[in-house]
Design a protein around this motif. Structure first.
Motif, short mmCIF file in Angstrom:
data_model
loop_
_atom_site.label_atom_id
_atom_site.label_comp_id
_atom_site.label_asym_id
_atom_site.label_seq_id
_atom_site.Cartn_x
_atom_site.Cartn_y
_atom_site.Cartn_z
N GLU A 70 5.28 46.61 26.42
CA GLU A 70 6.46 46.17 27.17
C GLU A 70 6.34 44.71 27.60
O GLU A 70 7.28 43.93 27.46
CB GLU A 70 6.65 47.06 28.40
CG GLU A 70 7.04 48.49 28.10
CD GLU A 70 5.85 49.37 27.73
OE1 GLU A 70 4.72 48.84 27.64
OE2 GLU A 70 6.05 50.58 27.53
N ARG A 74 8.59 41.59 26.22
CA ARG A 74 9.36 40.78 27.16
C ARG A 74 9.02 39.30 27.01
O ARG A 74 9.91 38.44 26.98
CB ARG A 74 9.08 41.25 28.59
CG ARG A 74 9.92 40.56 29.65
CD ARG A 74 9.86 41.32 30.96
NE ARG A 74 8.49 41.51 31.42
CZ ARG A 74 7.88 42.70 31.44
NH1 ARG A 74 8.49 43.79 31.02
NH2 ARG A 74 6.63 42.80 31.87
N LYS A 80 11.18 46.57 22.79
CA LYS A 80 9.99 47.34 22.41
C LYS A 80 10.12 47.90 21.00
O LYS A 80 9.13 47.99 20.27
CB LYS A 80 9.78 48.49 23.41
CG LYS A 80 9.25 48.08 24.75
CD LYS A 80 8.78 49.29 25.54
CE LYS A 80 9.91 50.27 25.78
NZ LYS A 80 9.45 51.44 26.58
#
Length: 228
Positions: A70, A74, A80
């Motif tokens: 994750e 990001r 994802k």
């Protein structure tokens, strides 16, 4: 729209694809970290962005254990699903992150066993110097032994390939009469690489001067030479 974000939206719309094939220790095999989705080409820019994001997080002090898919997604500006389309999990991704820090090894000329051994050890010397100058490389390698499966996969797919190259040169030396036939190839490989690894990894305060590869090779060859 950037390439990573564009592909992330496409991935989200299409749903998850099949996971890549398995390699050493259950991780994706080299070259198969992520197979392209059926009917849609892989984006090299997205691959690079994800790996670069992982490296950037490591540079900022995030440990290998604290990294997450994750967080990497990001930082890369992707979803994802985009990461999971390429890597089956964090260890598989980290294996490619480690590979991204590697440079191609030398191709021995195959004429002189002595010169080929020097070529291999000189490559090790330069890698040792590079590691000392790389905060990321030092940090990752220091943490690797706590992640046994990842370390095993790295050992099998990177270190063992280089070690087999060294063994092949030594076998040639035995076959052509330059090295005694009663030597153990595994032990002999350790005798050549041990001094360089000791200085590069165990005793990082010791110098790795030019000419060290030649000195190690000549010293060991003097003891195992078939012509001695």
């Amino acid at each position: 729209m950037t390439a990573p974000r564009a592909e992330a939206r496409a991935d989200a719309a299409s749903g998850p694809a099949g996971l890549p094939g398995r390699g050493p220790a259950g991780l994706p095999a080299r070259g198969s970290a992520g197979l392209p989705a059926r009917g849609r080409p892989r984006s090299a820019a997205t691959d690079a962005a994800i790996i670069e994001a992982a490296l950037r997080l490591l540079e900022e002090g995030v440990t290998v254990g604290a990294l997450s898919i994750e967080g990497i997604a990001r930082a890369a500006g992707v979803g994802k699903a985009t990461v999971y389309r390429r890597w089956s999990g964090k260890d598989a991704l980290m294996l490619d992150v480690l590979r991204s820090l590697e440079e191609p090894g030398p191709e021995p000329a195959g004429v002189s066993v002595r010169d080929d051994l020097v070529t291999i050890l000189e490559f090790m010397r330069r890698r040792g110097l590079a590691k000392r100058n790389s905060v990321v490389m030092r940090g990752i390698l220091a943490q690797m032994h706590a992640h046994r499966e990842l370390w095993r996969a790295y050992d099998e797919s990177v270190i063992e390939v280089r070690r087999e190259l060294l063994r092949s040169v030594l076998r040639r030396g035995v076959a052509n009469g330059e090295i005694r036939t009663d030597t153990d190839p595994e032990l002999l490989a350790d005798l050549f690489t041990g001094p360089m690894l000791s200085r590069a990894i165990l005793h990082e305060w010791r110098e790795l001067p030019e000419g060290l590869a030649e000195r190690i090779v000549d010293t060991v060859l003097e003891g195992v030479s078939a012509r001695g």
